[in-house]
Design an enzyme around this catalytic site. Structure first.
Site: not given
Ligand code: SF4
Length: 278
Positions: A186, A204
């Site tokens: 991420k 996310d």
């Protein structure tokens, strides 16, 4: 008079069949009994539609289209606050500052991340400056971001690695970034997008949740969502997708009870998994 002459020839697919959509029906022409009532699924007959305008103005459900979805969010995004990492990047942050800000933002609200990053960047905008600080000095600057003692140590570790292996520069590949301590996919993807403007997909919690709600993917974890999006999402949307969906998730498509009544894409959203909305 045939009904084909009275309606705008705009159709939708309902239960696999092409049908006319009620809002494209011109009521002023509907004087004769309908010859094709079975083709109007929203009422018992065309006369019925004439009598029940309420049904006729029900929101039209259109087929989901990713280009239409992105365009609709993009239009509304102008009125919303940019996510904090985008905001910092747009102010001319270096890839190192984007990396540091992204690490600070993990499990931390945007309104905490922004000021913390600003306090830290007043004394350390580069790996060289960072390693001159003690962990305690960094902690003091970044408090109260989540896990600030661990993050302070990580920032020092990463800064030393960047100086030892990359001549003080942040690498611009997913593999090299994820090899840094505390940097997951991420974070790495967001650094590629916001630090280097390299197409990547940062998944996310907002991107994972919304991509599933709109029915674009059907996944259980953010990693699965990233893999599904990498296969499916047109590359032209990769750079903007996270930024748009984070802002959209903060403003309307909230984790609990999203604002579906105000949503610009409600007419194409199946609201998968949404059991309560406003
Ligand atoms: S209709 Fe509701 S669930 Fe669907 S995208 Fe909009 S806010 Fe999210």
């Amino acid at each position: 008079m045939l009904f084909e002459n009275m309606v705008t020839h705009r159709t939708a697919t309902v239960a696999g069949a092409q049908v006319y959509e009620p809002e494209h029906f011109d009521f002023t022409w509907a004087a004769d009994p309908c010859m094709h009532a079975e083709r109007f699924p929203y009422g018992k007959s065309c006369r019925h539609l004439m009598q029940t305008e309420k049904e006729a103005v029900m929101p039209r459900k259109r087929t989901f289209n990713i280009d239409d979805f992105v365009a609709a969010i993009e239009t509304h995004y102008r009125q919303w606050d940019a996510p904090i990492i985008t905001f910092i990047a747009n102010r001319g942050a270096s890839p190192f500052e984007v990396l540091v800000s992204t690490l600070l933002s993990l499990r931390t609200k945007d309104e905490v991340t922004g000021p913390a990053a600003e306090r830290l960047f007043k004394v350390a905008r580069t790996p060289e400056a960072m390693i001159r600080l003690t962990p305690e000095a960094i902690e003091k600057r970044i408090y109260p971001v989540g896990f600030y003692p661990t993050k302070a140590k990580r920032l020092l570790e990463i800064s030393r690695i960047l100086l030892d292996r990359y001549d003080g520069q942040v690498p611009d590949t997913l593999e090299a970034l994820t090899a840094l301590p505390g940097v997951g996919r991420k974070t790495a993807n967001l650094v590629l997008v916001e630090g280097f403007k390299i197409p990547a997909i940062c998944v996310d919690t907002h991107v994972h949740r919304i991509s599933n709600r709109i029915g674009y993917v059907n996944t259980k974890t953010p990693d699965q969502t990233e893999m599904a999006l990498r296969k499916k999402l047109p590359r032209r949307h990769w750079v903007r997708y996270n930024e748009l969906l984070v802002a959209f998730g903060q403003m309307l498509c909230r984790p609990v009870s999203p604002f579906c009544s105000r949503c610009p894409v409600a007419d194409m959203c199946p609201q998968t998994g949404v059991d309560r909305h406003r």
